[in-house]
Design an enzyme around this catalytic site. Structure first.
Site, PDB file in Angstrom:
ATOM      1  CG  ASP A 148      -6.117   7.107  54.906  1.00  0.00           C
ATOM      2  OD1 ASP A 148      -5.045   8.510  54.117  1.00  0.00           O
ATOM      3  OD2 ASP A 148      -6.036   7.904  56.021  1.00  0.00           O
ATOM      4  CG  ASP A 200      -4.531  12.181  57.326  1.00  0.00           C
ATOM      5  OD1 ASP A 200      -5.263  11.265  56.681  1.00  0.00           O
ATOM      6  OD2 ASP A 200      -3.884  12.920  55.689  1.00  0.00           O
ATOM      7  CG  ASP A 244      -3.759   9.955  51.020  1.00  0.00           C
ATOM      8  OD1 ASP A 244      -3.795   8.740  49.944  1.00  0.00           O
ATOM      9  OD2 ASP A 244      -3.416  10.047  52.516  1.00  0.00           O
ATOM     10  CG  ASP A 289     -19.097  23.833  43.182  1.00  0.00           C
ATOM     11  OD1 ASP A 289     -19.379  22.732  42.647  1.00  0.00           O
ATOM     12  OD2 ASP A 289     -19.447  24.490  43.014  1.00  0.00           O
ATOM     13  CD  GLU A 324     -23.585  21.831  40.499  1.00  0.00           C
ATOM     14  OE1 GLU A 324     -24.259  20.671  41.499  1.00  0.00           O
ATOM     15  OE2 GLU A 324     -23.225  22.429  40.855  1.00  0.00           O
TER      16      GLU A 324
HETATM   17  O1  TEU Z   1     -23.239  21.958  44.467  1.00  0.00           O
HETATM   18  C1  TEU Z   1     -24.603  22.716  44.368  1.00  0.00           C
HETATM   19  C2  TEU Z   1     -25.890  22.579  44.911  1.00  0.00           C
HETATM   20  O2  TEU Z   1     -26.032  23.621  45.531  1.00  0.00           O
HETATM   21  C3  TEU Z   1     -25.486  21.371  45.621  1.00  0.00           C
HETATM   22  O3  TEU Z   1     -24.761  20.903  47.226  1.00  0.00           O
HETATM   23  C4  TEU Z   1     -27.217  21.481  46.970  1.00  0.00           C
HETATM   24  O4  TEU Z   1     -27.720  22.160  47.731  1.00  0.00           O
HETATM   25  C5  TEU Z   1     -27.230  19.971  47.036  1.00  0.00           C
HETATM   26  O5  TEU Z   1     -26.996  18.833  45.724  1.00  0.00           O
HETATM   27  C6  TEU Z   1     -29.241  20.374  47.725  1.00  0.00           C
HETATM   28  O6  TEU Z   1     -29.980  18.535  47.495  1.00  0.00           O
HETATM   29  C7  TEU Z   1     -21.905  22.155  44.011  1.00  0.00           C
HETATM   30  C8  TEU Z   1     -21.389  20.958  44.689  1.00  0.00           C
HETATM   31  O7  TEU Z   1     -21.335  19.744  44.103  1.00  0.00           O
HETATM   32  C9  TEU Z   1     -21.284  20.792  46.413  1.00  0.00           C
HETATM   33  O8  TEU Z   1     -21.145  20.153  47.066  1.00  0.00           O
HETATM   34  C10 TEU Z   1     -20.826  22.347  46.932  1.00  0.00           C
HETATM   35  O9  TEU Z   1     -21.396  22.141  47.889  1.00  0.00           O
HETATM   36  C11 TEU Z   1     -21.815  23.374  45.925  1.00  0.00           C
HETATM   37  O10 TEU Z   1     -21.500  23.520  45.146  1.00  0.00           O
HETATM   38  C12 TEU Z   1     -21.028  24.875  46.441  1.00  0.00           C
HETATM   39  O11 TEU Z   1     -19.745  25.202  45.842  1.00  0.00           O
END
Ligand code: TEU
Length: 547
Positions: free
Chosen positions: A21, A25, A29, A199, A253
């Site tokens: 940071d 705040d 960032d 994601d 992912e």
């Molecule tokens: O994550 C996918 C996801 O489903 C994971 O958060 C899962 O629920 C968790 O690993 C349980 O162990 C992605 C992102 O990395 C996460 O931060 C987000 O919350 C999610 O997608 C939604 O965008």
């Protein structure tokens, strides 16, 4: 042998909210990150994956995007982003950005338009349905708990959100939505980014009739969500229309996709993704128990993951990220007497896989889970939702759920990066949005930079070693002792021997015929005894030999 840059790279993940940071705040960032780029250069990483920096609705720390072409004001400005890209480029480090396009924030202008009514030109950007029998359209659960449907009073229909209600799912069957995604990707590629971490990308295609899940599917709904009928078609379209011909990487992912299924997703002939993040390893322990796994099980996952690159493809490898517990607490030994040694042994494991290693911020100093004392101390939307679902409903005792969250909550990974032993671990001069771990007094970058025996020093040496030995990157993986309860022993490229003691007691490795540990390339915590035929590792010690 020719390889792509991302195969030979070591990637470092930055979660900007918790990294550094600069303006006091309490929230990390981009200027803070820029002030710490030399730390990344000294570590020797080749690329940074930056968790979402976009303007956000603030429900899921950036994983709910409200504006895809703007930097969140909490993190800075577009000029800061450009300065970040330039600062990284000066150090020879590439920048991979997060791409969160399965869903947007409910604050996104598309959703604001969409919810105006059935006649809105943006209605079809999202997934709206009438209810059934006085309830939601189907039985799909949100990954965070509760129904995946929320009733919208104003327009008189339900909308789908596989995550929080503030994260409505985009309708990828609408070509206009896919066109928007392509344009967003081009926008950032034109600003010099080297690729995307996508994601929950396997979730983007939904079966048009949205059928109920079976009782069995409800156990792991992510598996059903990850197998929509047009998933591969949409991924190939991204590749062919946006990524082809650019030297950019696509890392998906792959939540809900097994190591075996991953091999198809990264097969270059299919033109979908370059690498994926699978969950087989981090999901090895069950939700409530940290110790509910054995070393032979872990080794069998390692062998399966090694095959997940497939015959022609490639993969990534990680032990922690912003959604997972700290690796030392998850797979190592968090007792302060053993935490540093186990952090180093996990580092040796990470850096000697046939896959692109991804280091999560703080892992390089062996950060551990946080001793959360109450639900109030947790901020994560997933933890809060679990509390409502399990405790407030009376389904489970508060203490049991708190125990589970204490070791599994995503907030464990989100406490401030530990730079110094000073106030708030040197992360902020203000009040941090999530408290710093009290063990920052012992575990911090400043102290470890001076200590040649530190976890950080071991990471630096390992990354340099990986760079110097291509066999450690590309060579075949062969487990020498899949059933040993305390030792991991494998060959890379039939030339390198990796030994990892996953216990406090010394362990003896007796070399099989034809394997002679001739030259020690690296060891953690001193030099193991080596008689040529046998190597004795001390508790949580690791070593890499050249045969
Ligand atoms: O994550 C996918 C996801 O489903 C994971 O958060 C899962 O629920 C968790 O690993 C349980 O162990 C992605 C992102 O990395 C996460 O931060 C987000 O919350 C999610 O997608 C939604 O965008």
């Amino acid at each position: 042998m020719t390889s792509r840059w991302w195969q030979d790279a070591v990637v470092y993940q930055v979660y900007p909210r918790s990294f550094m940071d600069a303006d006091g705040d309490g929230v990390g960032d981009l200027p803070g990150l820029i002030s710490r780029l030399d730390h990344l250069a000294d570590l020797g990483v080749d690329a940074v994956w930056l968790s979402p920096h976009y303007r956000s609705g603030g429900v899921d720390n950036g994983y709910d995007v409200a504006h895809y072409r703007a930097v969140d004001p909490q993190f800075g400005t577009m000029a800061d982003f450009e300065a970040l890209a330039a600062g990284l480029a000066d150090r020879g480090i590439r920048l991979i950005v997060d791409l969160v396009v399965n869903h947007t924030s409910d604050q996104h202008p598309w959703f604001a338009e969409s919810r105006k009514g059935r006649e809105s030109p943006f209605r079809d950007y999202y997934i709206w349905r009438d209810g059934k029998d006085g309830g939601p359209p189907n039985n799909w659960p949100s990954i965070f708990g509760g129904s995946a449907w929320t009733w919208d009073e104003g327009s008189g229909q339900y909308y789908l959100h596989l995550f929080a209600p503030g994260q409505p799912d985009l309708n990828w069957d609408n070509p206009a939505v896919r066109g928007e995604v392509h344009e967003i990707m081009r926008f950032w590629l034109d600003r010099g980014v080297a690729g995307f971490r996508m994601d929950v990308i396997a979730f983007v295609s939904k079966p048009p009739d949205l059928p109920d899940l079976s009782v069995e599917q409800l156990q792991t709904p992510q598996r059903a969500y990850a197998n929509g009928p047009r998933r591969d078609e949409y991924l190939r379209e991204l590749h062919d229309l946006v990524l082809a011909g650019r030297d950019a990487v696509a890392i998906g992912e792959a939540f809900g996709v097994s190591a075996e299924e991953a091999a198809a997703l990264v097969d270059p002939e299919r033109r979908e993704l370059d690498m994926v993040f699978t969950f087989d390893l981090v999901d090895l322990p069950r939700e409530d128990r940290a110790d509910d796994w054995t070393l032979p099980q872990l080794k069998s996952v390692l062998s399966r993951l090694d095959r997940a690159g497939g015959a022609r493809g490639w993969n990534s490898f990680y032990l922690e990220n912003h959604d997972q517990p700290r690796a030392v607490s998850h797979f190592g030994d968090p007792d302060p007497r053993w935490a540093p040694a186990s952090a180093k042994t996990l580092a040796t494991l990470l850096m000697s896989q046939r896959a692109t290693p991804v280091v999560y911020q703080g892992q390089e100093i062996g950060m551990t889970n946080y001793p959360f004392g109450s639900i109030e101390a947790l901020q994560d939307v997933a933890a809060r939702a679990r509390w409502v679902r399990d405790v407030e409903s009376g389904r489970r005792p508060a203490e049991a759920v708190l125990n589970s969250l204490r070791w599994r909550s995503r907030d464990n990974a989100r406490t401030p990066m530990q730079w110094t032993s000073g106030p708030n671990a040197g992360f902020t001069t203000g009040r941090p949005w999530l408290a710093a771990n009290p063990n920052a007094a012992a575990i911090n970058v400043e102290a470890q930079s001076r200590d040649p025996n530190s976890v950080l020093a071991h990471y630096r040496r390992l990354i340099a070693l990986r760079r110097a030995h291509r066999g450690l990157v590309h060579g075949a993986y062969r487990d020498l002792d899949p059933n040993h309860e305390r030792l991991i022993a494998y060959l890379r490229d039939e030339r390198y021997l990796v030994l990892l003691n996953f216990s406090r007691e010394p362990v003896d490795f007796s070399a099989p015929r034809g394997v002679t540990p001739a030259q020690l390339l690296i060891a953690s915590d001193g030099e193991p005894e080596n008689t040529g035929g046998a190597v004795r590792l001390q508790g949580w010690q690791s070593a890499v030999y050249r045969l």
